[in-house]
Design a protein around this motif. Structure first.
Motif: not given
Length: 866
Positions: A261-269
């Motif tokens: 989840g944390a990495l997905a937020l980084v990718l989306v951002a």
């Protein structure tokens, strides 16, 4: 013999506690006035109930049937689609469906369904426990209704009914016996008593017990779930704890969910920043690329094959255990058995042979030991199937002497006078009478003086304290005057392998506690002989009469933890003992063979049904032994620990690889702005990595000499370190590919583009993954034993050949030149030695730290492993 407790009646009648002493004498019984009071409390009489009374009571109390509630099978099936890892797989499947990425959707959903079907099929076997218990109920009962004896279904009985029971029948409900001479009742499956119990007016009888001899009338005091039998069934239905493997997988899933989840937020951002800030515009079509980014990361973060690999590994382990005469009915029992540090063992038939044998005779007066034994044998019918009679006959060394006598008359055992009497003619033609029976009955027959009687009964009590039953023997030459010949001590001896088995269990770090329905004196003697210790407690003294199985007092739990065993144990007590130990942090195994053991067997982390167990015990147990004795359980523990080591090695490897894939995807995207792997590449790579590892069930491992627990701190820390090292290795390949693209000399030698970089990374992850497994499967260097088994080596070699061919011929990806394939493999082999050194350093630091902590904690007392 075990304690005999009146079940609480459904209509509120007050039962009386009774006990059976080790000499076979009946304990306290209800007197005539108390029986009359019970009838009054039940609003009944010796004439039975009327049809109108029965109808009202059936409406109030319901049918005389087990109605314990168990979770529905549909709910259980749904449970396999609910949890951290299923959520991750389902989310990945949903995103694949939204994007109509059918290959990804089919593979991921197929693995989810496979995991659910395997788990549901295994656990559905345990659902037969309640059905096996129901089989123990009688189908028909003879009852006094409206002043007439009629035969009805047992389900139609109500508290207050007057019923008749006879030899060969099963007691249809809990009864208070009110009329008749005697009953001989076999209640071994309920209370653990090794011999039939003699019942008389004022005694209680339990639903499900079998009448061996006699006919009596009784009033129904409890029906259905309120009976002794019914309470056992309710405990079975409510028992059971989530396995430690399930908890470990949930923790692993939580860790990966949070990280992904944390990495997905980084990718989306990062993607939104590039689209809006850098490019200066936003279009809804760009949302599709963001969804694709999240899908790739989610697929990378899901250990899709982990449940399948664990199920197959444990299934193959179960096959190995079956060859050692231990049948696994619940796969999670394997890893639970590896962590067991307390074994609660039933006594009769488990630690002992369940065969009475004579100990050294105690002759009285001028009698000799040979004369005493011969006299008891002559007071026995040679064709008898009674356990005591068989033991007496087996003790006669010279059978020719026995054959020289002729038995001319025989009075069989009478539960009232508690003796047998035989008239025989001697070889010289004399007529002599011999009697054997309960010590008090033979003492009365012999007319002992006060001093002699005191000495005699002191001997009886001394035998009782040592756990030995006593049989009195007397002789008469005129039929009137009897001479006491002495006492025959009788003992159910320990199994020949029991002491060695218990000693081996202690070597493996497993504490054995005796749990028996017999008196504490008998249990203490057997425990002493087996090296268990003699600190046995009366179960009712520990828990009290009003204690709840679901709420164990802290003082009771501590007493259970330090005790060597327990006597006078009932089903509720066995259940409470297991619960108390679990609350103290122990992983508990419970052995048993009867209906009375079923609740504790199911509640235990690993319930073990011994050879010859009842259907109810086998259904409730997670492990079923097909060979007598406990020696098989030691082999099963060692096999389970080997399986646990294999699964732990896989978990190390799987978490490290998942971290590696997730992080290399995110890092490459952030730095080089391209996806280094496609979703289908990740799924195929997961299958290539995990399918060969299913042969881990055959791998060679070192069996530990202590119980094994899921140490999630060590698992996460070591896997994270290996995952970071693998990330450096994988990102190095990406950097090499990007450098190759920008180098004119190298590009002239072999052209390179982004798809080729993807293929190189795919090959590195496929090869490096298996090499990482070889590093993580042992604590020492991978260059020393135990070496991988030939099965796993063959599977890995075959898979790597297939992966090389995929890359060389471009199956699902751009083809890669053979030179680059060789470069990737040399690179991976070099990194294998680097990672092995890092692993050795990690375990050296952790082992030193854990050793120091253990030295500090050791004086504090018994502690569960973390």
């Amino acid at each position: 013999m075990a304690q005999d407790v009146q079940a609480s009646p459904a209509a509120g009648a007050v039962g009386a506690a009774k006990s059976e002493g080790n000499t076979g004498r009946s304990g306290a019984r209800l007197d005539v006035a108390a029986i009359a009071a019970t009838f009054t409390q039940l609003a009944s009489s010796p004439k039975g109930l009327s049809s109108s009374d029965v109808a009202l009571r059936q409406e109030k109390w319901g049918p005389n049937a087990i109605a314990a509630h168990e979770e529905s099978r549909w709910r259980k099936l749904f449970g396999y689609f609910w949890g951290p890892i299923p959520w991750m797989i389902e989310a990945a499947s949903l995103l694949s469906l939204i994007r109509r990425d059918w290959p990804d959707f089919a593979v991921v959903m197929g693995l989810l369904l496979y995991n659910a079907v395997v788990g549901f099929w295994q656990d559905s076997k345990a659902a037969s426990a309640l059905a096996a218990l129901r089989k123990g109920l009688a189908l028909k009962a003879r009852v006094l209704r409206d002043g007439v004896w009629v035969t009805v279904d047992t389900a139609a009985l109500v508290p207050g009914d007057v019923v008749s029971v006879a030899g060969g029948e099963t007691l249809p409900a809990d009864l208070l016996l009110t009329d008749g001479k005697y009953l001989s009742v076999d209640q071994a499956a309920l209370t653990g008593e090794s011999l039939p119990v003699s019942k008389a007016v004022g005694d209680s009888g339990y639903s499900g017990s079998i009448v061996r001899q006699g006919t009596m009338t009784g009033v129904v005091t409890a029906t259905g779930n309120n009976t002794f039998f019914g309470r056992t069934a309710k405990l079975v239905a409510s028992a059971g704890a989530k396995s430690h493997a399930e908890k470990a997988v949930i923790q692993m899933g939580d860790f990966l969910i949070i990280l992904s989840g944390a990495l997905a937020l980084v990718l989306v951002a990062a993607q939104v920043h590039r689209d809006i800030v850098t490019a200066g515009h936003w279009e809804w079509q760009q949302a599709g690329s963001i969804v694709q980014l999240v899908l790739v990361l989610l697929v990378a973060s899901v250990p899709v094959a982990t449940p399948a690999v664990m199920s197959v590994t444990m299934a193959l382990g179960a096959l190995a255990l079956s060859k050692r005469q231990a049948i696994v009915s619940r796969l999670s029992a394997i890893e639970e058995l590896a962590g067991v540090d307390v074994l609660c063992s039933d006594k009769t038939g488990t630690l002992t042979l369940n065969q009475l044998t004579l100990q050294a005779p105690l002759p009285w007066g001028a009698a000799s030991a040979e004369e005493l034994t011969l006299g008891a044998a002559l007071a026995t019918q040679t064709q008898s199937d009674d356990a005591i009679d068989k033991a007496v006959l087996a003790a006669v060394k010279d059978t020719s002497r026995l054959a020289a006598y002729k038995q001319v008359d025989f009075v069989p055992f009478d539960p009232v006078n508690k003796k047998t009497v035989a008239t025989v003619t001697t070889p010289d033609g004399k007529t002599i009478r011999y009697a054997k029976g309960a010590p008090q009955a033979i003492a009365a027959l012999a007319g002992l003086s006060a001093d002699s009687a005191k000495s005699y009964f002191d001997s009886v009590e001394g035998l009782a304290r040592s756990g030995t039953r006593a049989l009195g023997v007397a002789r008469s030459e005129d039929g009137t005057t009897w001479t006491l010949l002495g006492l025959l001590p009788m003992l159910d001896p320990p199994r020949p392998d029991a002491a060695a088995t218990i000693a081996r269990a202690k070597e493996l770090g497993v504490s054995v506690k005796m749990v028996t329905g017999d008196d504490v004196a008998i249990g203490s003697e057997i425990a002493r002989q087996l090296g268990l210790g003699d600190h046995l407690l009366v179960a009712s003294d520990v828990f009290g009469s009003d204690s709840s199985p679901e709420h164990i007092a802290i003082d009771a739990a501590r007493a259970v933890e330090v005790a060597d065993g327990f006597g006078r144990v009932f089903p509720e007590h066995k259940f409470q003992i297991v619960k108390a130990l679990q609350e103290r942090g122990h992983i508990v195994a419970m052995t048993g063979d009867g209906v009375n053991d079923a609740p504790a067997l199911k509640q235990a982390d690993c319930g073990v049904a011994v050879s010859g167990a009842t259907d109810a015990a086998r259904s409730a147990a997670a492990l079923i032994l097909t060979a007598p004795g406990l020696s098989t359980i030691i082999q099963a523990i060692m096999e389970a620990r080997a399986i646990f080591e294999r699964i732990t090695s896989y978990i190390y490897y799987r978490i490290a690889m998942t971290l590696n894939i997730m992080l290399v995807v995110v890092l490459t995207y952030l730095i080089y702005d391209f996806m280094p792997l496609t979703a289908i590449m990740i799924v195929v790579m997961a299958l290539l990595d995990d399918i060969p590892i299913m042969t881990i069930a055959y791998d060679n491992v070192k069996v530990q000499d202590k119980p094994l627990r899921w140490n999630m701190h060590r698992i996460i820390s070591f896997s994270s370190i290996m995952g970071i090292m693998a990330l450096i290795q994988s990102f190095g390949i990406v950097m090499l590919g990007m450098f190759w693209m920008k180098s004119p000399e190298l590009s002239a030698l072999l052209p390179m583009d982004l798809p080729h970089v993807q293929t190189m990374l795919f090959l590195q992850l496929a090869a490096g993954g298996h090499l990482l497994f070889f590093v993580s499967r042992v604590h020492g260097t991978f260059l020393l034993p135990p070496y991988p088994s030939w099965q796993i080596l063959a599977a890995v070699i075959g898979t790597q050949i297939f992966a090389v061919l995929m890359c060389a011929f471009g199956w699902f990806m751009p083809p890669l030149p053979w030179m680059l394939i060789a470069v990737v493999w040399v690179y991976c082999l070099a990194w294998t030695f680097i990672m092995d050194v890092v692993k050795l350093l990690y375990f050296r630091v952790v082992d030193v730290r854990d050793g120091a902590v253990s030295m500090i904690e050791a004086p504090i007392g018994s502690r569960a492993l973390s």
